[in-house]
Write a protein that holds these residues in place. Structure first.
Motif, PDB file in Angstrom:
ATOM      1  N   UNK A 174     -48.271  32.137  72.746  1.00  0.00           N
ATOM      2  CA  UNK A 174     -47.792  31.943  71.377  1.00  0.00           C
ATOM      3  C   UNK A 174     -48.850  31.234  70.531  1.00  0.00           C
ATOM      4  N   UNK A 175     -49.572  30.285  71.150  1.00  0.00           N
ATOM      5  CA  UNK A 175     -50.645  29.601  70.429  1.00  0.00           C
ATOM      6  C   UNK A 175     -51.779  30.572  70.093  1.00  0.00           C
ATOM      7  N   UNK A 176     -52.103  31.471  71.036  1.00  0.00           N
ATOM      8  CA  UNK A 176     -53.102  32.501  70.755  1.00  0.00           C
ATOM      9  C   UNK A 176     -52.654  33.364  69.569  1.00  0.00           C
ATOM     10  N   UNK A 177     -51.360  33.680  69.526  1.00  0.00           N
ATOM     11  CA  UNK A 177     -50.824  34.488  68.428  1.00  0.00           C
ATOM     12  C   UNK A 177     -50.957  33.759  67.100  1.00  0.00           C
ATOM     13  N   UNK A 178     -50.632  32.474  67.075  1.00  0.00           N
ATOM     14  CA  UNK A 178     -50.752  31.668  65.866  1.00  0.00           C
ATOM     15  C   UNK A 178     -52.192  31.659  65.364  1.00  0.00           C
ATOM     16  N   UNK A 179     -53.148  31.466  66.266  1.00  0.00           N
ATOM     17  CA  UNK A 179     -54.564  31.441  65.904  1.00  0.00           C
ATOM     18  C   UNK A 179     -54.986  32.794  65.335  1.00  0.00           C
ATOM     19  N   UNK A 180     -54.494  33.874  65.931  1.00  0.00           N
ATOM     20  CA  UNK A 180     -54.853  35.217  65.474  1.00  0.00           C
ATOM     21  C   UNK A 180     -54.345  35.485  64.066  1.00  0.00           C
ATOM     22  N   UNK A 181     -53.134  35.042  63.757  1.00  0.00           N
ATOM     23  CA  UNK A 181     -52.599  35.243  62.402  1.00  0.00           C
ATOM     24  C   UNK A 181     -53.450  34.487  61.390  1.00  0.00           C
ATOM     25  N   UNK A 182     -53.819  33.246  61.737  1.00  0.00           N
ATOM     26  CA  UNK A 182     -54.664  32.459  60.835  1.00  0.00           C
ATOM     27  C   UNK A 182     -56.020  33.130  60.633  1.00  0.00           C
ATOM     28  N   UNK A 183     -56.530  33.757  61.683  1.00  0.00           N
ATOM     29  CA  UNK A 183     -57.842  34.397  61.618  1.00  0.00           C
ATOM     30  C   UNK A 183     -57.815  35.693  60.825  1.00  0.00           C
ATOM     31  N   UNK A 184     -56.797  36.542  61.084  1.00  0.00           N
ATOM     32  CA  UNK A 184     -56.783  37.881  60.498  1.00  0.00           C
ATOM     33  C   UNK A 184     -55.953  37.993  59.222  1.00  0.00           C
ATOM     34  N   UNK A 185     -55.142  36.983  58.920  1.00  0.00           N
ATOM     35  CA  UNK A 185     -54.457  36.950  57.637  1.00  0.00           C
ATOM     36  C   UNK A 185     -53.171  37.736  57.540  1.00  0.00           C
ATOM     37  N   UNK A 186     -52.727  38.372  58.628  1.00  0.00           N
ATOM     38  CA  UNK A 186     -51.459  39.094  58.582  1.00  0.00           C
ATOM     39  C   UNK A 186     -50.894  39.235  59.983  1.00  0.00           C
ATOM     40  N   UNK A 187     -49.562  39.396  60.065  1.00  0.00           N
ATOM     41  CA  UNK A 187     -48.907  39.582  61.352  1.00  0.00           C
ATOM     42  C   UNK A 187     -49.320  40.916  61.974  1.00  0.00           C
ATOM     43  N   UNK A 188     -49.518  41.926  61.123  1.00  0.00           N
ATOM     44  CA  UNK A 188     -49.856  43.265  61.627  1.00  0.00           C
ATOM     45  C   UNK A 188     -51.216  43.261  62.311  1.00  0.00           C
ATOM     46  N   UNK A 189     -52.235  42.716  61.632  1.00  0.00           N
ATOM     47  CA  UNK A 189     -53.585  42.696  62.213  1.00  0.00           C
ATOM     48  C   UNK A 189     -53.651  41.769  63.421  1.00  0.00           C
ATOM     49  N   UNK A 209     -51.186  41.243  65.507  1.00  0.00           N
ATOM     50  CA  UNK A 209     -50.535  41.970  66.598  1.00  0.00           C
ATOM     51  C   UNK A 209     -51.522  42.911  67.281  1.00  0.00           C
ATOM     52  N   UNK A 210     -52.350  43.589  66.478  1.00  0.00           N
ATOM     53  CA  UNK A 210     -53.362  44.476  67.045  1.00  0.00           C
ATOM     54  C   UNK A 210     -54.389  43.693  67.855  1.00  0.00           C
ATOM     55  N   UNK A 211     -54.763  42.520  67.366  1.00  0.00           N
ATOM     56  CA  UNK A 211     -55.804  41.729  68.026  1.00  0.00           C
ATOM     57  C   UNK A 211     -55.336  41.176  69.366  1.00  0.00           C
ATOM     58  N   UNK A 212     -54.070  40.770  69.454  1.00  0.00           N
ATOM     59  CA  UNK A 212     -53.570  40.168  70.701  1.00  0.00           C
ATOM     60  C   UNK A 212     -52.785  41.170  71.548  1.00  0.00           C
ATOM     61  N   UNK A 213     -52.778  42.444  71.097  1.00  0.00           N
ATOM     62  CA  UNK A 213     -52.153  43.534  71.865  1.00  0.00           C
ATOM     63  C   UNK A 213     -50.653  43.299  72.084  1.00  0.00           C
ATOM     64  N   UNK A 214     -49.969  42.974  70.971  1.00  0.00           N
ATOM     65  CA  UNK A 214     -48.515  42.806  70.991  1.00  0.00           C
ATOM     66  C   UNK A 214     -47.919  43.629  69.855  1.00  0.00           C
ATOM     67  N   UNK A 215     -46.604  43.842  69.922  1.00  0.00           N
ATOM     68  CA  UNK A 215     -45.922  44.475  68.802  1.00  0.00           C
ATOM     69  C   UNK A 215     -45.741  43.449  67.693  1.00  0.00           C
ATOM     70  N   UNK A 216     -45.504  43.930  66.484  1.00  0.00           N
ATOM     71  CA  UNK A 216     -45.302  43.008  65.368  1.00  0.00           C
ATOM     72  C   UNK A 216     -44.053  42.160  65.581  1.00  0.00           C
ATOM     73  N   UNK A 217     -43.031  42.746  66.192  1.00  0.00           N
ATOM     74  CA  UNK A 217     -41.803  41.977  66.452  1.00  0.00           C
ATOM     75  C   UNK A 217     -42.070  40.864  67.455  1.00  0.00           C
TER      76      UNK A 217
END
Length: 292
Positions: A5-20, A22-30
Motif C-alpha cells: 500500500x505504501x508503494x501504491x501511495x508513492x506511485x500515485x504521488x510520482x505519476x499524478x493519477x490513480x490510473x497511471x 495502477x499501471x506502474x505497480x501492476x494493480x487494477x485501479x480498484x
C-alpha cells in the motif's frame, strides 16, 4: 497497513493519477483505491483531495508520502544490513549517465555481481539532472552522474568516482587552427544544456567570451562525435584517456584555461539507506575507472 500500500501511495504521488499508478505497480485501479482507503482509515486522515480532476495530495498526504519513502528505503536496506561482514544482499536501483553506461559501468557491475551474487541490480539511464531528481524522490537508490551544478536538488551527497577532461574536437582537416577560431567560425555542435556537462560548457564559453554558432544540440556524446567525424562542425565534450585514444582521426585540444574537468560521482540521499551497497558499487566503479 501493508508495504504494498505504501508503494501504491508513492506511485500515485510520482505519476499524478490513480490510473497511471495502477499501471506502474501492476494493480487494477480498484485495488489502488482500496490501498489508499486502507491507509486513510489507518492514519485517520484524508491523503488526497478528490474534488479535482486529478488527485492532489493534502498536507497529511505529503507527510505520508515522505514517511512512506523512508519506510520503503529502510525495508530495502534490511537485507544489506543483516548479511555477514562480506556478504551483501538486497536490491540496488541505479541510475547512470550514458557515458558511464558505455564505458566504466558494465565491467564494474560484472565485478559487483561476481563478488556479491545476492545483490539484485536494476539500471536506468538518463541525464544527470534528471537522475538526481529521481534519487531525491526515492525512485532510484543511487545515480552515477556528473558533479552537480546549480540548480540541483538538495538533500543529496556525492562520492567522486573518477574525472574526465573537457576537450574541443574538430575534423582532422582543421588541425592546427587556434581553438578560438574553431569555436567562433565553425558550426558548433552543442552538448545539450539540460545536462550538467552542457551547462558547464556554456558557463565556460561565457567566461571566455566566446560566441559560437550552434548548428545542433544533442544529448549523446557518441552522436556528437559522429557528427564531428562527418565534418559537420566542432564540439566540446568530456573525454577519458580511453576515449581520446580512439579519436586519433580528429583534431583534439583542451577546453578552458585551465582545462575544465568534470567529476563523475555517485549520488545518494543524505540518509544513505543503502550505504553498504552504494559503497560496494562505488569501489567497483573506481577500480574500473579509466585514467584521465
Amino acid at each position: 497497513m501493508s508495504l504494498r500500500a505504501l508503494h501504491t501511495l508513492i506511485a500515485i504521488a510520482q505519476y499524478g493519477s490513480f490510473v497511471r499508478a495502477a499501471e506502474a505497480v501492476h494493480l487494477t485501479q480498484s485495488a489502488v483505491s482500496l490501498h489508499i482507503k486502507s491507509l486513510e482509515e489507518t492514519f485517520n486522515a484524508t491523503l488526497f483531495d478528490r474534488s479535482r480532476r486529478l488527485p492532489v495530495l493534502t498536507e497529511a498526504g505529503h507527510v505520508a508520502v515522505e514517511r512512506a519513502r523512508e519506510i520503503v528505503a529502510l525495508y530495502d536496506g534490511i537485507a544489506a544490513e543483516i548479511g555477514g561482514d562480506n556478504e551483501l544482499r538486497g536490491r540496488l536501483r541505479i541510475g547512470a549517465i550514458h557515458t558511464a553506461l558505455a564505458s566504466t559501468l558494465p565491467a564494474a557491475l560484472a565485478a559487483l555481481a561476481a563478488e556479491h551474487p545476492h545483490v539484485r541490480i536494476n539500471v536506468a539511464s538518463g541525464m544527470s539532472a534528471e537522475l538526481a531528481v529521481r534519487v531525491e524522490a526515492g525512485e532510484l537508490d543511487v545515480a552515477i552522474t556528473t558533479e552537480p551544478v546549480r540548480p540541483h536538488p538538495y538533500g543529496l551527497v556525492s562520492t567522486t568516482l573518477y574525472e574526465e577532461g573537457f576537450w574541443i574536437i574538430a575534423p582532422g582537416s582543421l588541425a592546427g587552427q587556434d581553438f578560438r577560431q574553431l569555436l567562433q567560425q565553425q558550426p558548433f555542435i552543442r552538448f545539450d544544456r539540460r545536462a550538467w556537462a552542457g551547462r558547464t560548457i556554456e558557463q565556460e564559453l561565457r567566461r571566455m567570451r566566446l560566441r559560437v554558432h550552434t548548428s545542433m544540440e544533442l544529448d549523446s556524446q557518441e552522436a556528437i562525435i559522429q557528427m564531428v567525424s562527418s565534418g559537420l562542425g566542432v564540439a566540446v565534450i568530456p573525454l577519458s584517456s580511453h576515449n581520446l585514444a580512439q579519436l586519433g582521426h580528429l583534431d583534439i585540444q583542451p577546453f578552458g584555461s585551465p582545462q575544465k574537468i568534470r567529476r563523475v560521482v555517485l549520488l545518494e540521499r543524505e540518509d544513505r539507506p543503502l550505504a553498504r551497497l552504494a559503497a560496494a558499487l562505488a569501489q567497483a566503479v573506481q577500480r574500473h575507472a579509466p585514467a584521465r
